[in-house]
Design a protein around this motif. Structure first.
Motif, PDB file in Angstrom:
ATOM      1  N   VAL A  27       0.852  -1.202   0.000  1.00  0.00           N
ATOM      2  CA  VAL A  27       0.000   0.000   0.000  1.00  0.00           C
ATOM      3  C   VAL A  27       0.880   1.242   0.000  1.00  0.00           C
ATOM      4  N   MET A  37       2.193   1.757  -3.371  1.00  0.00           N
ATOM      5  CA  MET A  37       1.188   2.315  -4.289  1.00  0.00           C
ATOM      6  C   MET A  37       0.959   3.792  -4.007  1.00  0.00           C
ATOM      7  N   ALA A  38       0.972   4.140  -2.732  1.00  0.00           N
ATOM      8  CA  ALA A  38       0.619   5.516  -2.401  1.00  0.00           C
ATOM      9  C   ALA A  38       1.761   6.478  -2.682  1.00  0.00           C
ATOM     10  N   ARG A  70       5.496   7.329  -7.971  1.00  0.00           N
ATOM     11  CA  ARG A  70       4.900   8.042  -9.091  1.00  0.00           C
ATOM     12  C   ARG A  70       5.048   7.218 -10.357  1.00  0.00           C
ATOM     13  N   ILE A 111       3.887   1.235  -8.941  1.00  0.00           N
ATOM     14  CA  ILE A 111       2.547   1.015  -8.418  1.00  0.00           C
ATOM     15  C   ILE A 111       2.103  -0.410  -8.696  1.00  0.00           C
ATOM     16  N   VAL A 170       2.409   8.633 -13.006  1.00  0.00           N
ATOM     17  CA  VAL A 170       0.944   8.587 -12.880  1.00  0.00           C
ATOM     18  C   VAL A 170       0.385   9.954 -12.508  1.00  0.00           C
ATOM     19  N   ASP A 171       1.203  10.840 -11.959  1.00  0.00           N
ATOM     20  CA  ASP A 171       0.668  12.161 -11.642  1.00  0.00           C
ATOM     21  C   ASP A 171       0.341  12.943 -12.902  1.00  0.00           C
ATOM     22  N   ALA A 211      -1.096  11.521 -15.357  1.00  0.00           N
ATOM     23  CA  ALA A 211      -2.298  10.893 -15.954  1.00  0.00           C
ATOM     24  C   ALA A 211      -3.550  11.369 -15.218  1.00  0.00           C
ATOM     25  N   ASP A 212      -3.833  12.683 -15.384  1.00  0.00           N
ATOM     26  CA  ASP A 212      -4.993  13.211 -14.660  1.00  0.00           C
ATOM     27  C   ASP A 212      -6.008  13.824 -15.629  1.00  0.00           C
ATOM     28  N   LYS A 221      -9.824  13.937 -14.707  1.00  0.00           N
ATOM     29  CA  LYS A 221     -10.290  14.530 -13.454  1.00  0.00           C
ATOM     30  C   LYS A 221     -11.569  15.340 -13.690  1.00  0.00           C
ATOM     31  N   GLY A 222     -12.306  15.542 -12.626  1.00  0.00           N
ATOM     32  CA  GLY A 222     -13.627  16.185 -12.768  1.00  0.00           C
ATOM     33  C   GLY A 222     -13.536  17.656 -13.036  1.00  0.00           C
TER      34      GLY A 222
END
Lengths: 798, 114
Positions: B25, B28-29, B32, B37, B106-107, B109-110, B113-114
Motif C-alpha cells: 500500500v 502504491m501511495a 509516481r 505502483i 501517474v501524476d 495521468a490526470d 479529473k472532474g
C-alpha cells in the motif's frame, strides 16, 4: 327452352348489357381512343345487343301467345251469349272496326288472368316477411315496353354519334362567358355522354322489367339521377345546372308521395312483389283476389290496419269480423292513399300538372337526351307505372289521374302555342301528350293510354331528333330565326312532317287507316266519350279538354313545322350555314318515321293493341265510395261504332280546324300572328309566361324556402357559430392560464431540482482530482476508518 | 503469547502478510512510476495470499481451531491468476500511456479529473 325460362334470361341479359357498358366506360372511358371515341362503340354495341335480345323475347312471346285472350274470350263469349257476340262481330266488321276489337272478339272482358312470368332473379335480403329481391314481372306490356325502349335507345345512340361529334375535340362553349370575358374552353366529354346513356338504358330497362315495387322505386330514382346528369351535361351553363336541379327537386316532391304509397302497401300487404312468387300473394292478387271475381277488394291487411283501434280494444279480427269491417268501408281510404301516393310519383316523373314545370327546362340537355329521356322513355315511365299499377287503383284514384291528365294536356298545349324555342314547343307537346295518356288511363282506357304511350314514344322521339338535326345545322333553338329550311335539309324536313302528321293523328276517318297517332289518340278520346256517357259532369270537362287539346296540338305542331321548314328564310346568316345532317343522323330519323307511321296499325299480327290486350288486368272497376256515382265504362264499350265514330268526327273536325288555322297563320301568311297577339295581349302574356307557374312556384315555394334557408343560415352563423366561437375563446383563456401555471409552477419546480442536482454535482466534481496516488490514499484511509468503525461499533454493542 | 518466543503459528504468517500488505500500500501511495505502483499491487495481493494459505494449512489449523481447507489454496490460486491478468491489462495501459505521453508518471495521468 320454355318461355318461363328463356324470357327472364333474355330480358335479364338485355337489361345487364348496358350496365356492363357503363362500368367499362366509367373505368376506362378516357383511355378509349381519341377523346374516348370507343366508348360510343361499346355503349351502342351494348344497347344494340339489348335490342336484339328483346326482339328475340318479343318473337318468343308473340309465337308463344299468339292466341291468348283473343281465342278464349271468343270461346267464352260464344258459349255464354253466342248470339250477342255474333251480332257485335257483325257490327264491328261492317264499320271496319274488326281489327280494333281483336282482343274483344266477343262481348265482355277477358275471363282468365293475363299470362305473366314472374319470379326472383336474386334475393338480396330477407327480414322476416320483408323480402328484398331483384325480380322480374314479364307480361305483354313488359315485352312491348322493353322492345320499344331498346329500339329507340339504339337509334338514338347511333344518332348521337353525329350529334355529339363536337365533344370529340376541345369544346368552346359560346353560351358560357368567363370572368375575363372569354368563352369557356373545355375538353370534350364524348365518353361521358355515352356513359350516362348506358346507365340510363340500364335503369330504364330495369324499371320496365322490375317485378316488385321496391325495385321499381330504385330504378325510378336511377333514371331520375341519369336525367339529372344528362340535363346538366353542359354543367358550366348556369341555366343547365339550374334545370338539372329543378328536375331533380321537383321529382323529389312526387317521389315523396310514392314513398308514402309504398309504405302503405308494405305495411298492409307485407310484400313488394307485383305477382305471386313462390306461393306468396303479390300486390295485384291481394287487391283483386280471384275469389271476388277479380273485383277490387280492400285486402285484409289494410282492414286490420284501419281497424287498429278496435283490435287494440279487444275485438278479435276473425274472418267474419274482417268482412264485416270490409262492408263498413274500413281500409278503403288506405287503398286510395296507396293509389294516389303511387300516382304522385308518376306525376313527378311524367311531368303532370302541378309538377309539369321541370320538363320544359330539361331541354337544356343535349337533344338526343331530350329525345330519349325526356320524351320517349323516362317521362313515359310514369304512365307505364300507372298502367302497371292499374289493378290497385280505386275509382277515386282513377278520377284523380284523369283530372291531372286533362288539366295537363290542355295547359301544356296552350303554352306550346306561343313558345318560340323549337325544343320547348316539343317539350310542352310531350307534357300535353303525357296528359292524354294519363287521361286515357284515368278514364278507364287502360290499353288506350298505354297504346298512346308506345306510339307517342316513336313519333315524339322522331320529332325531337329532327329538331336536334335542325339545331345541329343552324346552331340556334329559336324558330323565329329559321324558315325555309326544307330546301336545305329535305330528309329532316320530311321525316319531321311525318312525325307532325303522326302527332296530329292524320288518318282517313271511318276507314281506319292512318298514322300511329291516329289510332292511339282516337282510342283515348273515344274512351273519354264513353266515360262522358256514364259520368256527364266529369266527362264533359275531360271530353272538352281532350278534343280542344287535339285542335291546339294540330295548330302548334304545324306552326312549328311551317316556321322551321316552310316559307322564306328569316335569318339569312342561319339559312346560309344550314346543311343536311350526316347520314348517321338522318338514317335513324327515317327508321323512326317508318315506325311512327306503322306502329299503330292494328291489323298487323303482332300489333301493339293486340299485345296490350294480352296483358290487360282482369276485373271490373268497383263502385266508388268517396265520390258518388262514378262508373267506369269497360274499354270495349268505346269500340262500339256509335261512340267511336262520334269521337272520331269530333276530333277530326277540331284538329282540322287547328291545321287550317296553322296554315292560314304560318303556312300561307293570310293571317298575321302579331295582330292576334296585339288583339289579346292578356292571353298572350299568360301563355308566353307559361300560365305564370314558374312565378307562382317561385313565390310560394322557392322564395319561402330561400328565406327560411337564409334565416337558418344566419342562425347558424350568428348563434351556433357565435356560441362555438365563444367556447373557443374561453378555451384559449383557460389555456393561457394553464400555460402560466405550467411555466412558472411546474417548470419552476423541475428547474429548481435540476439546479440543485447540478450544484451538488459541481461541488463533488472537485473530489475527482485524477491523482492516482491520492485515490490510493483515500482508499487506505477509508479502509482503516471502516475497520475502526466496525471495531468500535462491535465493541459498543458488546 | 509472545510471537518471538512461541512456536511458528498462524500469527507469524499474518504478521508477514500484514507487512507485505502495508509495504504494498505504501508503495502504491508513494510511487509516481506506474511500474512501481504495479509492483505495490502485487505485494498487496500476495500479502492477502499468504493469509489465505496460512488459514488453510492443516499444520496450523490447531492454532485457530478451524481451517479453510483447500478453499484457501484455491482462492490464492485464483488471486494469482487474477494478478496475472490484471498485470497484463495494466502493463498494456502503461505502454499506451507511455506511447502517448513519453512518460509513466501517474501524476501526469490526470486527464479524467472532474
Amino acid at each position: 327452352m320454355s318461355p318461363d325460362a328463356s324470357l327472364p334470361a333474355l330480358l335479364g341479359l338485355a337489361w345487364l348489357l348496358p350496365l356492363a357498358s357503363f362500368a367499362l366506360i366509367v373505368l376506362f372511358g378516357p383511355k378509349m381512343g381519341k377523346a374516348g371515341i370507343f366508348a360510343s362503340y361499346i355503349a351502342t354495341g351494348a344497347i344494340l345487343g339489348s335490342f336484339l335480345l328483346s326482339l328475340t323475347a318479343f318473337c318468343i312471346w308473340h309465337f308463344g301467345h299468339l292466341g291468348d285472350r283473343g281465342s278464349h274470350v271468343a270461346a267464352a263469349a260464344a258459349e255464354h251469349e253466342g248470339e250477342h257476340a255474333a251480332e257485335a262481330n257483325a257490327e264491328t266488321a261492317a264499320t271496319g272496326h274488326d281489327a280494333h276489337s281483336a282482343g274483344h272478339a266477343g262481348h265482355g272482358l277477358p275471363t282468365e288472368p293475363a299470362t305473366v312470368y314472374t319470379g326472383d332473379w336474386y334475393t338480396l335480403a330477407q327480414f322476416g316477411a320483408l323480402k328484398l329481391s331483384i325480380s322480374y314481372y314479364i307480361d305483354a306490356l313488359t315485352i312491348v315496353m322493353f322492345t320499344m325502349v331498346s329500339l329507340i335507345a339504339t337509334l338514338i345512340h347511333f344518332y348521337s354519334f353525329g350529334y355529339m361529334h363536337e365533344e370529340l375535340h376541345e369544346v368552346v362553349d359560346h353560351e358560357v362567358t368567363l370572368a375575363d370575358g372569354h368563352h369557356l374552353h373545355r375538353p370534350g366529354r364524348f365518353h361521358r355522354f355515352f356513359q350516362y346513356l348506358s346507365l340510363f338504358c340500364f335503369s330504364m330497362l330495369g324499371l320496365v322489367v322490375a317485378g316488385n315495387i321496391l325495385m321499381v322505386f330504385v330504378f325510378w330514382e336511377l333514371v331520375g339521377i341519369c336525367s339529372y346528369f344528362l340535363i346538366g351535361f353542359y354543367i358550366e351553363r348556369k341555366s343547365a345546372a339550374n334545370a338539372a336541379n329543378k328536375a331533380f327537386i321537383v321529382n323529389r316532391v312526387g317521389d315523396f308521395g310514392m314513398i308514402i304509397g309504398l309504405m302503405v302497401l308494405w305495411a298492409s300487404l307485407g310484400t313488394f312483389a307485383f305477382g305471386d312468387i313462390d306461393g306468396q300473394t303479390g300486390i295485384f292478387r291481394s287487391v283483386r283476389p280471384a275469389a271476388n271475381d277479380y273485383k277490387i277488394t280492400v285486402p285484409d291487411g289494410m282492414i286490420k290496419l284501419a281497424a287498429m283501434d278496435e283490435i287494440g280494444a279487444g275485438v278479435d279480427a276473425t274472418p267474419a269480423q274482417v268482412s264485416a269491417w270490409r262492408s263498413e268501408g274500413y281500409g278503403y281510404w288506405l287503398l286510395v292513399i296507396a293509389g294516389v301516393g303511387i300516382f304522385c310519383g308518376c306525376v313527378g316523373k311524367s311531368a303532370q300538372f302541378p309538377l309539369h314545370v321541370w320538363l320544359p327546362d330539361a331541354m337544356e340537355g343535349p337533344t338526343p337526351v331530350s329525345a330519349l329521356v325526356h320524351s320517349a322513355t323516362m317521362v313515359a315511365a310514369g304512365v307505364y307505372l300507372a298502367g302497371r299499377f292499374y289493378p290497385v287503383f280505386a275509382p277515386e284514384v282513377l278520377l284523380v289521374i284523369a283530372y291531372a291528365g286533362a288539366i295537363t294536356l290542355f295547359l301544356a298545349a296552350t303554352i306550346a302555342i306561343t313558345a318560340v324555342d323549337i325544343k320547348r314547343v316539343l317539350a310542352y307537346s310531350t307534357v300535353s301528350q303525357l296528359g292524354y295518356m294519363m287521361l286515357g288511363l284515368g278514364a278507364g282506357g287502360w290499353a288506350a293510354g298505354l297504346f298512346h304511350l308506345v306510339t307517342h314514344a316513336f313519333f315524339k322521339s322522331l320529332l325531337f331528333m329532327c329538331s336536334g338535326s335542325v339545331i345541329h345545322a343552324t346552331h340556334t333553338n329559336d324558330m323565329r330565326r329559321m324558315g325555309g329550311l326544307r330546301h336545305k335539309m329535305p330528309w329532316t324536313a320530311y321525316t319531321m312532317l311525318t312525325g307532325v302528321l303522326a302527332i296530329y293523328g292524320a288518318g282517313i276517318p271511318f276507314f281506319y287507316i292512318g298514322l300511329s297517332g291516329y289510332y292511339s289518340k282516337d282510342s283515348i278520346i273515344a274512351q273519354v266519350l264513353s266515360f262522358y256517357n256514364e259520368n256527364p259532369t266529369h266527362g264533359a270537362i275531360f271530353f272538352t279538354l281532350a278534343v280542344g287539346g287535339a285542335g291546339i296540338t294540330a295548330f302548334y305542331m304545324f306552326r312549328l313545322w311551317f316556321m322551321t321548314f316552310a316559307g322564306r328564310p328569316r335569318d339569312h346568316h342561319v339559312f346560309d350555314h344550314a346543311h343536311e345532317s350526316p347520314k348517321v343522323m338522318y338514317v335513324p330519323l327515317v327508321i323512326l318515321a317508318f315506325f311512327a307511321v306503322t306502329v299503330g296499325f292494328p291489323w298487323l299480327p303482332f300489333s301493339v293493341v293486340k299485345l296490350l290486350e294480352q296483358a290487360r288486368p282482369l276485373g271490373a272497376q268497383g263502385a266508388s265510395v268517396l265520390v258518388a256515382g262514378l262508373t267506369f265504362p269497360e274499354e270495349f264499350v268505346s269500340h262500339s261504332p256509335e261512340i267511336h265514330s262520334l269521337a272520331e268526327i269530333a276530333v277530326t273536325c277540331v284538329a282540322f280546324t287547328g291545321l287550317v288555322l296553322a296554315i292560314a297563320f304560318y303556312g300561307l301568311g293570310k293571317l298575321n300572328p302579331n295582330e292576334v297577339r296585339q288583339q289579346f295581349p292578356a292571353i298572350y302574356r299568360l301563355l308566353w309566361n307559361k300560365w305564370y307557374f314558374d312565378e307562382l312556384y317561385d313565390a310560394i315555394v322557392v322564395r319561402p324556402v330561400l328565406f327560411v334557408s337564409r334565416l337558418v343560415a344566419n342562425f347558424d352563423r350568428r348563434v351556433i357559430d357565435g356560441f362555438i366561437d365563444w367556447l373557443a375563446r374561453a378555451a384559449t383563456k383557460v389555456a393561457s392560464f394553464d400555460d402560466l401555471i405550467d411555466r412558472y409552477f411546474v417548470d419552476g419546480l423541475v428547474n429548481v431540482l435540476a439546479a440543485w442536482t447540478y450544484s451538488i454535482a459541481d461541488a463533488l466534481r472537485s473530489l475527482q482530482t485524477g491523482k492516482l496516488r491520492q485515490y490510493v490514499m483515500l482508499i487506505v484511509i477509508g479502509t482503516v476508518a471502516l475497520t475502526l468503525l466496525i471495531r468500535w461499533s462491535v465493541a459498543a454493542t458488546g | 503469547m509472545n510471537l518471538l518466543s512461541g512456536p511458528v503459528g498462524v500469527s507469524h504468517f499474518l504478521v508477514v502478510g500484514a507487512v507485505l500488505f502495508v509495504a504494498g500500500v505504501v508503495c502504491m501511495a508513494l510511487k509516481r512510476n506506474a511500474l512501481g505502483i504495479l509492483m505495490g499491487i502485487e505485494l498487496v495481493l500476495n500479502g492477502a495470499n499468504i493469509n489465505f494459505v496460512a488459514f488453510s494449512s492443516n499444520f496450523l489449523s490447531e492454532d485457530v481451531g478451524y481451517g479453510l481447507g483447500l478453499d484457501g489454496q484455491l482462492i490464492s490460486l485464483f488471486v494469482i491468476v487474477l494478478a496475472a491478468a490484471e498485470a497484463a491489462v495494466a502493463l498494456a495501459i502503461t505502454l499506451n500511456f507511455y506511447n502517448n505521453h513519453a512518460t509513466v508518471d501517474v501524476d501526469r495521468a490526470d486527464e479524467l479529473k472532474g
